[in-house]
Design a protein around this motif. Structure first.
Motif: not given
Length: 385
Positions: A303-306, A133-138, A295-299, A271-272
């Protein structure tokens, strides 16, 4: 037993116990709580099953290693796995571990079908099935239910798994005369010894099929497909194996179904990067942002956070976002998101940009002093080791 106890605690052994010590401890517990010694005692029966579940895991080298690393989840605790996950029957226990008791209970086990050392009917067991079973990080972060279609052997509906066309399609076995067992007498140095074994002709049934089922040709199983729902707990990792009891291949002519073994595969995130329960993100800042802040956005998996960047942020600095990683499969907390900062230095400049940089170069603030150099190398020494 509503909550699963530690398997080592159940058997009363240390985590460093040898296989022989584990076997000895299980035999002691099983004899203590055996149904024949505790008739009608439901609590003793549950202890009996609990000990069998613990031994089923700790006596298997691979399962024990997964349990030591991941706890109950590693051996199918969240997917209904192991014998205990869906209710371990007495037949399951005696067919798997009856040899451990030897002749302690006279070779049979009271009203439980004569399994074990007494040479009663041999219980068939279907083979295990393995799926990936293949899973993503979410999905790993929150847990997920997966529905998969599995090709497997299932019990024949036409004959209800017996392999016979109908109830009249049997005759008494002539080898054992319907007893299901045969006695053999051997001459030994200790004298004449009698042994009782399962009848090889009828496999302990006491009867043989005279007219085989037309659907399964007497096998009791047919090839089919089944859609199975698998509950994957949060925090699983690449290579972890879960199990679902009884979801494997059906046994020939009745018996115990095999298990479904689920191997976890983890999809690579664009990205992670995962480091156990922590997540790592490599952030490349522009030179002006590193100097001036902003400030920058990171994943993240949600979702993305500042993220706030302080003025004068140095390359090599690590920002830690608490609780933005992955949960522990044993529910021991949640990891963090580590943001590794690098600063982008442009390879080519326009004439106007070059003039600005030359002006900045004249400023003493852009020329690191000896103290600033030493402070920098001390702070980011790990980058140069």
């Amino acid at each position: 037993m509503s909550a699963k106890r530690d398997y080592y605690e159940i058997l009363g052994v240390a985590k460093t116990a040898t296989p022989e010590e584990i076997k000895k401890a299980y035999r002691k517990k099983a004899i203590q709580f055996h149904p024949d010694k505790n008739p009608g005692n439901k609590e003793a029966e549950e202890h009996f099953k609990e000990a069998a579940e613990a031994y089923e895991v700790l006596s298997d080298q691979d399962k024990r290693a997964r349990y030591d690393r991941f706890g109950h989840q590693g051996v199918g605790g969240a997917a209904g796995g192991g014998f205990g996950g869906q209710g371990m029957s007495m037949d399951d226990i005696f067919s798997h571990f009856g040899d451990i008791f030897g002749g302690h209970f006279g070779g049979g086990f009271g009203g439980f079908g004569g399994f074990g050392g007494g040479g009663g009917r041999t219980v068939n067991r279907g083979s295990d099935l393995r799926v990936k079973v293949k899973l993503n990080l979410k999905e790993i972060a929150i847990g997920v239910e997966k529905k998969i279609k599995v090709k497997k052997y299932v019990s024949c509906k036409h004959c209800n798994g017996t392999g016979a066309e109908d109830s009249s399609s049997y005759s008494t076995c002539t080898t054992c005369n319907g007893a299901g067992q045969v006695n053999r007498i051997q001459n030994t140095i200790l004298g004449r010894m009698q042994t009782t074994t399962t009848c090889p002709t009828c496999n302990g049934d006491g009867k043989i099929i005279t007219k085989k089922c037309t659907e399964c040709s007497g096998e009791g199983v047919v090839r089919d497909e089944e859609v199975i729902s698998i509950n994957i707990p949060a925090g699983v990792a690449e290579g972890m194996q879960l199990s679902m009891s009884g979801k494997g291949n059906a046994a020939r002519r009745g018996g115990i179904n095999g298990d479904l073994l689920i191997l976890v595969e983890e999809e690579e995130h664009p990205e992670l990067t995962r480091d156990e329960n922590d997540l790592i993100y490599n952030l490349l800042l522009s030179f002006p942002t590193a100097v001036l802040g902003g400030s920058v956005e990171v994943p993240t998996v949600d979702g993305k956070v500042k993220v706030k960047i302080d003025p004068g942020t140095q390359p090599g600095k690590v920002l830690r976002l608490r609780g933005k990683g992955l949960p522990s499969v044993n529910r021991y907390g949640t990891g963090d998101l580590l943001v590794n900062i690098s600063v982008y230095v442009p390879e080519a400049l326009s004439s106007e940009e070059k003039k600005i940089m030359e002006k900045l170069e004249e400023s003493s603030n852009f020329e690191p002093s000896t103290e600033k150099k030493e402070s920098f190398f001390r702070k980011f020494k790990h980058l140069f080791d």
